[in-house]
Scaffold this active site. Structure first.
Site, PDB file in Angstrom:
ATOM      1  N   GLY A 233       4.292   2.799   7.398  1.00  0.00           N
ATOM      2  CA  GLY A 233       3.868   1.601   6.683  1.00  0.00           C
ATOM      3  C   GLY A 233       2.454   1.214   7.052  1.00  0.00           C
ATOM      4  O   GLY A 233       1.611   2.058   7.356  1.00  0.00           O
ATOM      5  N   GLY A 237       1.834  -3.788  10.415  1.00  0.00           N
ATOM      6  CA  GLY A 237       3.266  -3.715  10.716  1.00  0.00           C
ATOM      7  C   GLY A 237       3.572  -2.768  11.856  1.00  0.00           C
ATOM      8  O   GLY A 237       4.333  -3.105  12.779  1.00  0.00           O
ATOM      9  N   GLU A 257       3.542   5.757  11.690  1.00  0.00           N
ATOM     10  CA  GLU A 257       2.512   6.375  10.846  1.00  0.00           C
ATOM     11  C   GLU A 257       1.951   5.260   9.983  1.00  0.00           C
ATOM     12  O   GLU A 257       2.687   4.605   9.239  1.00  0.00           O
ATOM     13  CB  GLU A 257       3.133   7.492  10.011  1.00  0.00           C
ATOM     14  N   CYS A 293       0.422   8.015   1.448  1.00  0.00           N
ATOM     15  CA  CYS A 293      -0.305   7.789   2.701  1.00  0.00           C
ATOM     16  C   CYS A 293      -1.454   8.785   2.869  1.00  0.00           C
ATOM     17  O   CYS A 293      -2.315   8.591   3.718  1.00  0.00           O
ATOM     18  CB  CYS A 293       0.640   7.850   3.895  1.00  0.00           C
TER      19      CYS A 293
END
Length: 512
Positions: A233, A237, A257, A293
């Site tokens: 995320g 976070g 990650e 990502c």
């Protein structure tokens, strides 16, 4: 039927006093029917108490038992595929080919772990009989919490790579489902529960907890019985969970990650000779509505003469694309807010498309070197094009770019002899270094590295994709002068599992 309750140690628990929430359809931005219950503190505690109680039993299961378990998960997912895919698309608005492709990737990831367990050497049995008799293996660390990702409702969620690596390792699992696709996650959780029942395994090895409150994640990570965390995320976070874990009386590993701009660096000759480059870049920027990502959030051009038309060509390609909405209105709002802030920067020329929310920014290398904030991720279908006047200036940019999941060097073959210093720089910045293609699209195999130096991830030595991800949940233990009958089977003299072991420096299947 979608379960609205929380799955606590293998039991769906109804809590009529729970706070509730709905998922949204990203096309209509209207709530979907199911009213999900948020996990309570007592449910979190109960899940971890029971997972801890059953931990040693599950850690001691044979590879054969775990293989049968993973195969049963595959079968149950396939049985439920129609409902899962329908709910997936309702909650994400992602198109059918993407949904079906991600479902198959999820099944394939499970298969890779089945094959890993069949081969068996991942727990690295090592025996040395000269001097004291020393026998070493990797052993499961205990109950693990995995946080589902917003952008991959299947492949990085309840039966995704993180979670299956936990179950394959022999660790009990507590999934914190992502609230944006709670229905998809609940259907997958039910499939896993059926597989547990079919295999006769203790149901306490699996819990599935939901909710929108950060309290749930905080209580999970802070609980003294939890032994590790997997997270995919945002930087904020992941860093928050990492900090919580380090403040515990017993700190635990958090494998998060997080953010990455995945820079693509393009040499002058490649820029001027690659006729397909603009279309390739536009497709990568827009893939998954920019919610990968590995999205290329920064494209660095070496254009000393200032004659390249690459940015206008990329915009032309993006303008012809009709993109699905982002998976949740909150993600889209944050993306558009970041673009609005970027537009306030006079050094950046922001170009938006009328067909969708895709956009590019154009800025000089000099301005990026003066303002490091321009190297931060904007999560969505966006890339910042940075114009360099020389390769030396490009190398100066690389110096200020923080840790990344990936970097890509697109060069002409005539440039290769001059790239050694740049490659040397980037090796210390990234987990995966590409020399052709684009970073979007990640092969799932043992050679893949999906993790990089901070802030790309909290521990760049590990990966969250590929079967090496299992090593996050294992730790070494050595047995010294241990009676043969008390050893784990894989270390016993007879080698009953008949797998390769390193004995006195020699890789062999021999007995002792």
């Amino acid at each position: 039927m979608i379960k609205a309750q929380n799955l606590v140690a293998g039991q769906w628990q109804d809590n009529l006093k729970a706070s509730t929430f709905h998922t949204l359809n990203p096309i209509t931005n209207k709530p979907l029917p199911t009213q999900f219950q948020e996990a309570s503190s007592s449910q979190i505690h109960d899940a971890l108490i029971k997972a801890s109680t059953i931990y040693e039993s599950y850690a001691s299961t044979s590879f054969k038992v775990r293989i049968e378990f993973l195969q049963s998960i595959q079968k149950e997912l396939n049985k439920s595929s129609n409902d899962i895919l329908k709910t997936y698309q309702e909650e994400s608005a992602l198109p059918s080919p993407r949904a079906e492709g991600e479902f198959q990737r999820t099944i394939d990831q499970i298969q890779r772990y089945i094959e890993l367990l069949e081969e068996g050497t991942f727990i690295q049995p090592k025996i040395n009989t000269s001097g004291p008799d020393l026998r070493k293996i990797l052993y499961p660390i205990g109950p693990i919490a995995v946080f589902g990702a917003s952008n991959f409702p299947l492949a990085f969620s309840t039966a995704g790579g993180d979670t299956i690596s936990v179950l394959a390792s022999g660790c009990p699992l507590i999934v914190k489902a992502h609230p944006y696709h709670a229905g998809t996650s609940a259907l997958v959780a039910e499939a896993i529960l059926k597989a547990i029942s079919y295999c006769g395994l203790p149901k306490e090895i699996f819990s599935h907890l939901g909710g929108v409150s950060h309290r749930i994640g905080g209580e999970l990570v802070s609980h003294p019985l939890l032994k590790g965390v997997g997270f995919t995320g945002s930087l904020s976070g992941g860093k928050a969970l990492y900090d919580l874990a380090q403040k515990r009386e017993e700190p635990i590993p958090v494998f998060a990650e997080m953010g990455s701009v995945n820079p693509i660096l393009i040499t002058e000759k490649r820029l001027l000779t690659d006729k397909n480059l603009s279309e390739t870049l536009a497709n990568s920027i827009a893939q998954g509505t920019g919610q990968f990502c590995t999205n290329p959030g920064m494209i660095i051009l070496c254009d000393p003469q200032g004659i390249s038309k690459i940015t206008s060509k990329v915009i032309d390609h993006l303008s012809k694309m009709i993109l699905p909405p982002m998976v949740h209105i909150n993600i889209e709002k944050n993306y558009l807010l970041q673009l609005d802030k970027l537009q306030e920067n006079e050094a950046v020329k922001l170009v938006r498309t009328s067909s969708s929310n895709s956009a590019i920014g154009v800025v000089s290398a000099e301005d990026v070197l003066k303002n490091k904030k321009l190297t931060e991720e904007i999560f969505g279908p966006f890339s910042l094009f940075v114009e360099c006047k020389s390769m030396n200036q490009l190398k100066d940019l690389v110096k200020i770019i923080p840790g990344q999941l990936t970097a890509t060097i697109l060069a002409h073959k005539d440039d290769h002899s001059e790239l050694v210093p740049l490659v040397t720089q980037l090796k210390n910045k990234v987990g995966r270094l590409l020399f052709e293609g684009v970073p979007t699209g990640v092969a799932v195999n043992q050679a893949m590295q999906h993790g990089g130096p901070y802030p790309a991830s909290t521990d760049g030595r590990y990966t969250s994709i590929g079967t090496d991800a299992i090593y996050r949940w294992l730790r070494p233990i050595t047995f010294q002068d241990c009676p043969n009958t008390l050893l784990p089977p894989i270390l016993q003299n007879e080698n009953p599992l008949k797998i390769y072991r390193l004995i006195n420096g020699q890789l062999t299947k021999d007995t002792l």
